[in-house]
Write a protein that holds these residues in place. Sequence first.
Motif, PDB file in Angstrom:
ATOM      1  N   SER A  43       7.444   6.294   2.663  1.00  0.00           N
ATOM      2  CA  SER A  43       8.322   5.683   1.472  1.00  0.00           C
ATOM      3  C   SER A  43       9.463   5.218   2.038  1.00  0.00           C
ATOM      4  N   ILE A  44      10.243   5.794   3.157  1.00  0.00           N
ATOM      5  CA  ILE A  44      11.505   5.404   3.089  1.00  0.00           C
ATOM      6  C   ILE A  44      11.323   4.489   4.563  1.00  0.00           C
ATOM      7  N   ALA A  45      10.482   4.847   5.215  1.00  0.00           N
ATOM      8  CA  ALA A  45      10.511   4.054   6.978  1.00  0.00           C
ATOM      9  C   ALA A  45       9.332   2.594   5.577  1.00  0.00           C
ATOM     10  N   ALA A  46       8.413   2.239   5.269  1.00  0.00           N
ATOM     11  CA  ALA A  46       8.335   1.356   4.263  1.00  0.00           C
ATOM     12  C   ALA A  46       9.647   0.677   4.329  1.00  0.00           C
ATOM     13  N   LYS A  47      10.131   1.562   3.164  1.00  0.00           N
ATOM     14  CA  LYS A  47      10.893   0.391   2.395  1.00  0.00           C
ATOM     15  C   LYS A  47      12.208  -0.088   3.655  1.00  0.00           C
ATOM     16  N   GLU A  74      13.584  -8.949   3.869  1.00  0.00           N
ATOM     17  CA  GLU A  74      14.467  -9.259   3.109  1.00  0.00           C
ATOM     18  C   GLU A  74      15.001 -10.158   3.073  1.00  0.00           C
ATOM     19  N   GLN A  75      16.789  -9.000   4.320  1.00  0.00           N
ATOM     20  CA  GLN A  75      17.368  -9.451   4.452  1.00  0.00           C
ATOM     21  C   GLN A  75      18.081 -10.796   5.174  1.00  0.00           C
ATOM     22  N   GLN A  76      16.592 -10.747   6.412  1.00  0.00           N
ATOM     23  CA  GLN A  76      16.397 -11.837   6.784  1.00  0.00           C
ATOM     24  C   GLN A  76      16.228 -13.271   6.122  1.00  0.00           C
ATOM     25  N   ILE A 129       1.744  -9.006   4.609  1.00  0.00           N
ATOM     26  CA  ILE A 129       1.312  -7.766   6.058  1.00  0.00           C
ATOM     27  C   ILE A 129       2.260  -6.692   5.841  1.00  0.00           C
ATOM     28  N   GLN A 130       2.850  -5.922   6.097  1.00  0.00           N
ATOM     29  CA  GLN A 130       3.363  -5.301   6.279  1.00  0.00           C
ATOM     30  C   GLN A 130       3.530  -3.971   4.801  1.00  0.00           C
ATOM     31  N   THR A 131       3.670  -5.365   3.283  1.00  0.00           N
ATOM     32  CA  THR A 131       3.624  -4.397   2.178  1.00  0.00           C
ATOM     33  C   THR A 131       2.128  -4.161   1.923  1.00  0.00           C
ATOM     34  N   GLU A 147      -1.748   0.134   2.075  1.00  0.00           N
ATOM     35  CA  GLU A 147      -3.227   0.787   2.083  1.00  0.00           C
ATOM     36  C   GLU A 147      -3.159   1.933   2.918  1.00  0.00           C
ATOM     37  N   LEU A 148      -2.777   2.500   3.564  1.00  0.00           N
ATOM     38  CA  LEU A 148      -1.592   3.811   4.341  1.00  0.00           C
ATOM     39  C   LEU A 148      -1.311   4.850   3.409  1.00  0.00           C
ATOM     40  N   GLN A 149      -0.653   4.611   2.305  1.00  0.00           N
ATOM     41  CA  GLN A 149      -0.553   5.558   1.403  1.00  0.00           C
ATOM     42  C   GLN A 149      -1.719   5.651   0.323  1.00  0.00           C
ATOM     43  N   ASP A 150      -2.073   5.081   0.299  1.00  0.00           N
ATOM     44  CA  ASP A 150      -3.514   4.763  -0.734  1.00  0.00           C
ATOM     45  C   ASP A 150      -4.466   6.002  -0.113  1.00  0.00           C
TER      46      ASP A 150
END
Length: 374
Positions: free
Chosen positions: A75-79, A86-88, A161-163, A168-171
């Motif tokens: 979760s930390i890496a994905a966030k 989002e900043q870009q 895509i990354q979200t 999917e990876l988390q599930d």
Amino acid sequence: MELHTKIEPLQDEILYIKETNAGDLEEIQKRLNKTKMQMQDSELQLKEANANNYKQIMEIADLRADLKKAQKQASIAAKKDINKLEQQIQKQQRENQKLESQNEDLQQEVKELKTCCSDSDTLCDGVQGKLEQCQQDADQLQQQQHENEARLNQLQQQLEIQTREYNELQDKYNNDIQNKMNEEEDNTIYARRMTMDPDTTHRRITLSADNTVMSTGEIQPVIDSPSRFDVSLAALGSTGFSSGRHYWEVSVAGRLCYQLGMASESAQRRGTIQFRPANGYWTIVLNKQGLYRAVYSTSVSLPVHTQVQTIGILLEYSKGQISFYDVSARSLMYSFVGQNFTDKIYPFINFCVEDSKSPVLVQLLAPKSVDWIK
């Protein structure tokens, strides 16, 4: 002399008794020694079973800890990646707003210059070059704005895509861990001494202080409720189960008749009950004729030819199976298979009214070992 005459026959009689009972004493001593060895074996099996259960429970706890740790790291890496995108996007939006403002200014300037040209032909020649330059600058800014919008759309697509990949990876990770934990739980038999729920017992049933010994007698001054059996002399266990494999034992030694097994939480408790799987009851019965039967819509005779002293009941929830064992013989009596459990399943005991003036108690036991159960 007279005393000696009386003592001598007594000594002969004592000697005769010792010689006559010597074999019985030796047999009793052998049985005593065998019983001690069996007690020692049972204690050793109990220690091993407790150690195995503790090990399996600790493995499940470690799996849960690994799941939480992995979830936190992922979760930390994905966030971090999502926050960066989002900043870009926010930066690109600010640049677009700035370009739009500059473009509006240039368009206003072009408009003013055109007005100026229409009002004065003298100034028009000098201003025409400036007008063309401004138009080129406006076109360049427009092109840059289009490029930035395309870049913004690209960043938004990357974010989506990354979200999606993260979710999917988390599930997948959650499912893999949950499946492994379920598999471990399905391979572990949780054996424990059950207790009965005093809020479900018929008013003629009396429980011991620890709710493990049942007897019948006079009507008890208890509060009536929909959860209490009012016709059947029955009671449910205190703990219900909705997953896993759970095993418990009950002593029925000396009982002339009884009914026991498992019941669903939603099964009927009031009035006359038809005890069958379709109504949420999976039970076997010893009737007053000494016959063992499994209760369906019609009863099924069980091939049991000796009186069972202790019965073990194993619930395998995900498998949809409830099995009954003769603990002393370590043999299977009967199994209800292919059942579809949808709510919690509870231990169930139903007394029958014995003709004896001193009815035998029913006692819940602490299982010694489950290693022999396949």
